[in-house]
Motif scaffolding. Sequence first.
Motif, PDB file in Angstrom:
ATOM      1  N   GLY A 117       0.899  -1.259  -0.094  1.00  0.00           N
ATOM      2  CA  GLY A 117       0.132   0.024  -0.153  1.00  0.00           C
ATOM      3  C   GLY A 117       0.822   1.220   0.083  1.00  0.00           C
ATOM      4  N   TYR A 118       2.032   1.223   0.616  1.00  0.00           N
ATOM      5  CA  TYR A 118       2.821   2.414   0.606  1.00  0.00           C
ATOM      6  C   TYR A 118       4.248   2.202   0.277  1.00  0.00           C
ATOM      7  N   PRO A 119       5.098   2.756  -0.038  1.00  0.00           N
ATOM      8  CA  PRO A 119       6.725   2.315  -0.552  1.00  0.00           C
ATOM      9  C   PRO A 119       7.288   1.660   0.663  1.00  0.00           C
ATOM     10  N   ARG A 120       7.841   0.660   0.461  1.00  0.00           N
ATOM     11  CA  ARG A 120       8.881   0.185   1.188  1.00  0.00           C
ATOM     12  C   ARG A 120       9.548   0.752   2.251  1.00  0.00           C
ATOM     13  N   ILE A 121       9.896   0.563   3.720  1.00  0.00           N
ATOM     14  CA  ILE A 121      10.520   1.485   4.250  1.00  0.00           C
ATOM     15  C   ILE A 121      11.925   0.805   4.702  1.00  0.00           C
ATOM     16  N   PRO A 122      13.024   1.444   4.660  1.00  0.00           N
ATOM     17  CA  PRO A 122      14.297   0.654   4.813  1.00  0.00           C
ATOM     18  C   PRO A 122      14.362   0.117   6.285  1.00  0.00           C
ATOM     19  N   THR A 123      15.394  -0.522   6.515  1.00  0.00           N
ATOM     20  CA  THR A 123      15.678  -1.256   7.926  1.00  0.00           C
ATOM     21  C   THR A 123      16.751  -0.169   8.604  1.00  0.00           C
ATOM     22  N   GLY A 124      16.768  -0.218   9.885  1.00  0.00           N
ATOM     23  CA  GLY A 124      17.693   0.450  10.558  1.00  0.00           C
ATOM     24  C   GLY A 124      17.013   1.574  11.172  1.00  0.00           C
ATOM     25  N   THR A 125      17.971   2.529  11.598  1.00  0.00           N
ATOM     26  CA  THR A 125      17.826   3.825  11.904  1.00  0.00           C
ATOM     27  C   THR A 125      17.057   4.608  10.591  1.00  0.00           C
ATOM     28  N   ALA A 126      17.462   4.614   9.338  1.00  0.00           N
ATOM     29  CA  ALA A 126      16.884   5.298   8.303  1.00  0.00           C
ATOM     30  C   ALA A 126      15.397   4.980   8.173  1.00  0.00           C
ATOM     31  N   GLY A 127      15.015   3.587   8.437  1.00  0.00           N
ATOM     32  CA  GLY A 127      13.740   3.191   8.389  1.00  0.00           C
ATOM     33  C   GLY A 127      12.894   3.947   9.404  1.00  0.00           C
ATOM     34  N   MET A 128      13.189   4.180  10.465  1.00  0.00           N
ATOM     35  CA  MET A 128      12.757   4.777  11.769  1.00  0.00           C
ATOM     36  C   MET A 128      12.604   6.300  11.137  1.00  0.00           C
ATOM     37  N   MET A 129      13.234   6.973  10.590  1.00  0.00           N
ATOM     38  CA  MET A 129      13.075   8.369  10.276  1.00  0.00           C
ATOM     39  C   MET A 129      12.198   8.302   9.102  1.00  0.00           C
ATOM     40  N   THR A 130      12.275   7.339   7.944  1.00  0.00           N
ATOM     41  CA  THR A 130      11.433   7.427   6.825  1.00  0.00           C
ATOM     42  C   THR A 130       9.890   7.230   7.593  1.00  0.00           C
ATOM     43  N   PHE A 131       9.691   6.286   8.409  1.00  0.00           N
ATOM     44  CA  PHE A 131       8.355   6.179   9.006  1.00  0.00           C
ATOM     45  C   PHE A 131       7.755   7.446   9.563  1.00  0.00           C
ATOM     46  N   PHE A 132       8.658   8.207  10.311  1.00  0.00           N
ATOM     47  CA  PHE A 132       8.387   9.374  10.920  1.00  0.00           C
ATOM     48  C   PHE A 132       7.806  10.479  10.135  1.00  0.00           C
ATOM     49  N   GLU A 133       8.643  10.563   8.728  1.00  0.00           N
ATOM     50  CA  GLU A 133       8.513  11.505   7.824  1.00  0.00           C
ATOM     51  C   GLU A 133       7.063  10.955   7.118  1.00  0.00           C
ATOM     52  N   ARG A 134       6.807   9.828   7.098  1.00  0.00           N
ATOM     53  CA  ARG A 134       5.424   9.282   6.411  1.00  0.00           C
ATOM     54  C   ARG A 134       4.388   9.727   7.263  1.00  0.00           C
TER      55      ARG A 134
END
Length: 204
Positions: free
Chosen positions: A169-186
Amino acid sequence: LLNAEYAKRFLTEAKVMQELQDPCFVKFIDFFETSDHAFLVMKFLDGMPGSSLRDAINRAGKNGIPKNLVLPAFERYARGLSLMHKRKIIHRDIKPSNLYYPAGRPDLVAIMDFGIVKAEDSSFTSGMVPCTFDYAPPEIAVTEDRGVPGMDIYALGLCMYEALTGRQGYPRIPTGTAGMMTFFERCKSKWARYGLWWWSYATI
């Protein structure tokens, strides 16, 4: 269990599985400990590994899984969530790889992996809610709740969309710290706020 750090969480998983004796869930057989390790015994699931919903989606490709096979399966998954939530149990990690989906047998599907389940009395976690960001609702980034029923419902909805369409449904989120940052931006974005509205409505 080989890592003692997760002993409390492992014991909680065993207790929850023992309580959830319904075909909608992988069946609990036994739990025992030795001087060095703890063991959780579950029913053998035919075709595993290789028979999760994730495996089925990957095999189906861009066309998705036929609707007549998806809808009965998700009716059963939803029934499982309903049984859990009535007992004040939140899964918190609903995703395709945690849903058993034997080929051509939607009547045998089951919810698996209660490793980060939240029972009514305790969660054994602090800080960020443990979850898989690709299937987590935006609320967990802005509230202190350790898990509510809508969290599982939101994730199941994304799983169903992916099963029917063959894409997330949404673009895949990367793993690790980058993933958390991407999630918060989403969570801050306009289209995530529509998800926030839908999730809140689903909990009513």
